[in-house]
Design an enzyme around this catalytic site. Structure first.
Site, PDB file in Angstrom:
ATOM      1  N   TYR A  25      -5.276   6.332  -7.647  1.00 17.17           N
ATOM      2  CA  TYR A  25      -5.643   6.074  -6.255  1.00 17.17           C
ATOM      3  C   TYR A  25      -7.080   5.581  -6.222  1.00 17.17           C
ATOM      4  O   TYR A  25      -8.023   6.358  -6.254  1.00 17.17           O
ATOM      5  CB  TYR A  25      -5.484   7.358  -5.439  1.00 17.17           C
ATOM      6  CG  TYR A  25      -5.903   7.240  -3.990  1.00 17.17           C
ATOM      7  CD1 TYR A  25      -5.143   6.491  -3.095  1.00 17.17           C
ATOM      8  CD2 TYR A  25      -7.031   7.886  -3.519  1.00 17.17           C
ATOM      9  CE1 TYR A  25      -5.517   6.387  -1.759  1.00 17.17           C
ATOM     10  CE2 TYR A  25      -7.409   7.797  -2.176  1.00 17.17           C
ATOM     11  CZ  TYR A  25      -6.643   7.046  -1.309  1.00 17.17           C
ATOM     12  OH  TYR A  25      -7.005   6.949   0.009  1.00 17.17           O
ATOM     13  N   TYR A  45       0.848  -1.198   0.000  1.00 23.41           N
ATOM     14  CA  TYR A  45       0.000   0.000   0.000  1.00 23.41           C
ATOM     15  C   TYR A  45       0.879   1.242   0.000  1.00 23.41           C
ATOM     16  O   TYR A  45       1.814   1.366   0.797  1.00 23.41           O
ATOM     17  CB  TYR A  45      -0.921   0.006   1.212  1.00 23.41           C
ATOM     18  CG  TYR A  45      -2.059   0.983   1.081  1.00 23.41           C
ATOM     19  CD1 TYR A  45      -3.241   0.621   0.446  1.00 23.41           C
ATOM     20  CD2 TYR A  45      -1.965   2.277   1.597  1.00 23.41           C
ATOM     21  CE1 TYR A  45      -4.295   1.517   0.331  1.00 23.41           C
ATOM     22  CE2 TYR A  45      -3.016   3.174   1.480  1.00 23.41           C
ATOM     23  CZ  TYR A  45      -4.174   2.790   0.846  1.00 23.41           C
ATOM     24  OH  TYR A  45      -5.220   3.679   0.735  1.00 23.41           O
TER      25      TYR A  45
END
Ligand SMILES: [Zn+2]
Lengths: 136, 392
Positions: free
Chosen positions: B343, B293
């Protein structure tokens, strides 16, 4: 000159007392009545012993900088930039997130000794901030 | 009844919309398009979808989505909190549903007009509807309102403690940009990043600069989870879910775990690692590539330690040695990640993990990729996922 549009902290049962003390110039730390454990941020129950009974102590306001960041963007109304945010290790052993005053961004240091000052906004709202020990 | 979640389910379909700065359509439309694409990718009928789950932050309801895509009767639906922490946690939900028979074909998704609509980078001011508003009160009053500001506090301590420099963060940003440059889905397709441009980019929350931060964009991504047996009968090579975990540790706050003794590590990610490794009997030595992440560059570096790819404070050496690059020890975010592809709150990192297992990444490493590690949000309750090739 910064206007007084600082975002006010939302307050509820578990934290309003802390901000009321701040308005009186007190940096308080919640304490468990049963086991004397200090905790911040405040919570209704002690995570060590599950007691619901608590009082508070008044912090000396002295501590050191555990970490910090200097904020540049985005810029919110009511704040002055660059904005130095510090995580203060209070001498009582809890930490507190606040703003550092009276210091240039490139002069902030890890472990620097700081002391609490009560900052008052133009609208009268007060909150504990910090400055390096020894500045006027 | 199965006793673990290992090898019970597989990812059989992935779907993405276009990623851009202004989708011009509703978030429900993005969700329906992504889910539709995942269904087609797997080659099942929409009416076979009987489970749906998404983020609490997602604006699209399960039943709205179900009607839009023509799903069948639903026997499982769920929501996951904690922003990007939800990504892998939703796979965890889906695997539990499939393993227990609560549902057969579960789709998880994230659809967001994250640039033209509600921008995550604008922080918690204004539009707050969460129950942890009192938690945020300690930061709001001081102007600490944005994800980057909360991450900077931990990252700065970590960098100070272990001698990590701005250039090191830049190495992560550039490594991922290099992948994005050749990825047509990416918002930075054909747009490389130099160290000069990185260092010249504006400071956002020191020590973090603009290019240490993920993008804000519109788009959707969906993942279809089904049983291993069913996946084997479908169109794509299955990405077997070897293990999947959820993790939150003592003293956890959402993004602001500033009050634990140790500041320069990610305890919840270490727990996510321990649980997922134990579940499938694999370890860091078995992981060939990763999608860690990456909302912010230092999170990638810190996770190398959380997942045991190196010891405490040694991650920066891996970065300097090029471990994250295509020919490195651990090619990471080969699509460009949240920093440079788009994103979609971590969901698109899971999709890339699946491509790596299928062997279809646009930046497929030359070496064999048998196991891929995917993590979700850093600094929040989170999870880890290990995908593997089908050994049957
Ligand atoms: Zn107690």
């Amino acid at each position: 000159m910064v206007d007084s549009h600082r975002i006010k902290p939302p307050q509820g049962e578990d934290n309003h007392w802390w901000w009321e003390l701040a308005q009186e110039g007190v940096l308080s730390i919640q304490r468990c009545v049963a086991c004397r454990h200090l905790r911040h941020p405040p919570r209704p129950m002690c995570g060590e012993c599950r007691s619901l009974e608590w009082d508070y102590i008044e912090s000396s306001g002295r501590g050191t900088i555990a970490s910090y960041t200097v904020l540049h963007h985005p810029r919110f109304p009511g704040f002055e930039y660059p904005l130095i945010i510090v995580l203060v290790e209070l001498e009582e052993g809890t930490r507190f997130t606040s703003q550092l005053l009276q210091c240039e961004p490139d002069e902030v240091q890890f472990d620097m000794a700081v002391e609490m000052v009560i900052h008052e906004d133009p609208d009268g709202f007060r909150l504990p901030m910090f400055q390096p020990v020894g500045v006027a | 009844m199965p006793t673990t979640l290992s090898d019970e389910a597989a990812i059989a379909g992935i779907g993405v919309t276009a990623f851009n700065k202004q989708s011009g359509v509703s978030e429900l439309s993005l969700a329906a398009q992504a889910i539709s694409a995942a269904i087609d990718d797997a080659g099942i009928k929409a009416s076979e979808v009987d489970g749906l789950a998404s983020y609490t932050l997602d604006s699209t309801d399960e039943i709205e989505v179900a009607r839009a895509v023509g799903a069948g009767d639903l026997t499982f639906f769920s929501r996951m909190n904690y922003g990007g922490g939800a990504a892998v946690c939703l796979i965890h939900q889906a695997v539990m549903a499939v393993a227990t028979g609560a549902a057969k074909n579960v789709v998880v998704w994230r659809a967001m007009n994250g640039r033209s609509g509600r921008r995550m980078g604008r922080g918690v001011s204004g539009d707050i509807a969460s129950s942890d508003i009192i938690h945020w009160s300690w930061y709001m009053a001081y102007g600490m309102l944005t994800p980057v500001s909360w991450v900077a506090m931990i990252a700065h301590k970590y960098m100070h403690q272990y001698g990590v420099t701005s250039e090191d963060l830049g190495r992560v940003a550039i490594s991922q940009r290099n992948y994005a440059v050749t990825n047509p889905r990416s918002l930075f397709y054909g747009k490389p990043l130099t160290m000069e441009a990185y260092m010249a980019s504006k400071l956002i929350a020191e020590p973090l600069r603009l290019y240490d931060c993920c993008q804000e964009n519109d788009g959707g991504c969906a993942i279809l989870v089904t049983s291993v047996e069913r996946a084997r009968d479908l169109v794509q090579k299955p990405a077997i879910i070897r293990g999947v975990s959820q993790a939150s540790t003592r003293g956890q706050e959402q993004m602001t775990s500033f009050y634990r003794d140790e500041l320069a590590s990610l305890p919840e990610m270490e727990l996510a690692a321990r649980v997922v490794y134990e579940q499938c009997g694999l370890g860091p030595q078995d992981i060939d590539a990763a999608c860690l992440y990456d909302a912010f560059t230092p999170e990638v570096i810190m996770q190398l330690e959380s997942f045991g790819f190196c010891g405490r404070g040694e991650a920066v050496d891996m970065v300097r040695e090029g471990a994250l690059d295509i020919d490195g020890r651990l090619p990471n975010n080969t699509h460009g990640g949240l920093l440079s592809e788009a994103y979609i709150h971590g969901m698109n990192n899971i999709a890339e993990g699946v491509r790596l297992i299928r062997g279809t990444s646009g930046n497929q490493p030359g070496k064999a990729v048998n196991h891929v590690l995917v993590s979700s949000g850093v600094g929040v309750p989170t999870g880890a996922l290990i995908l593997g090739t089908d050994r049957a």
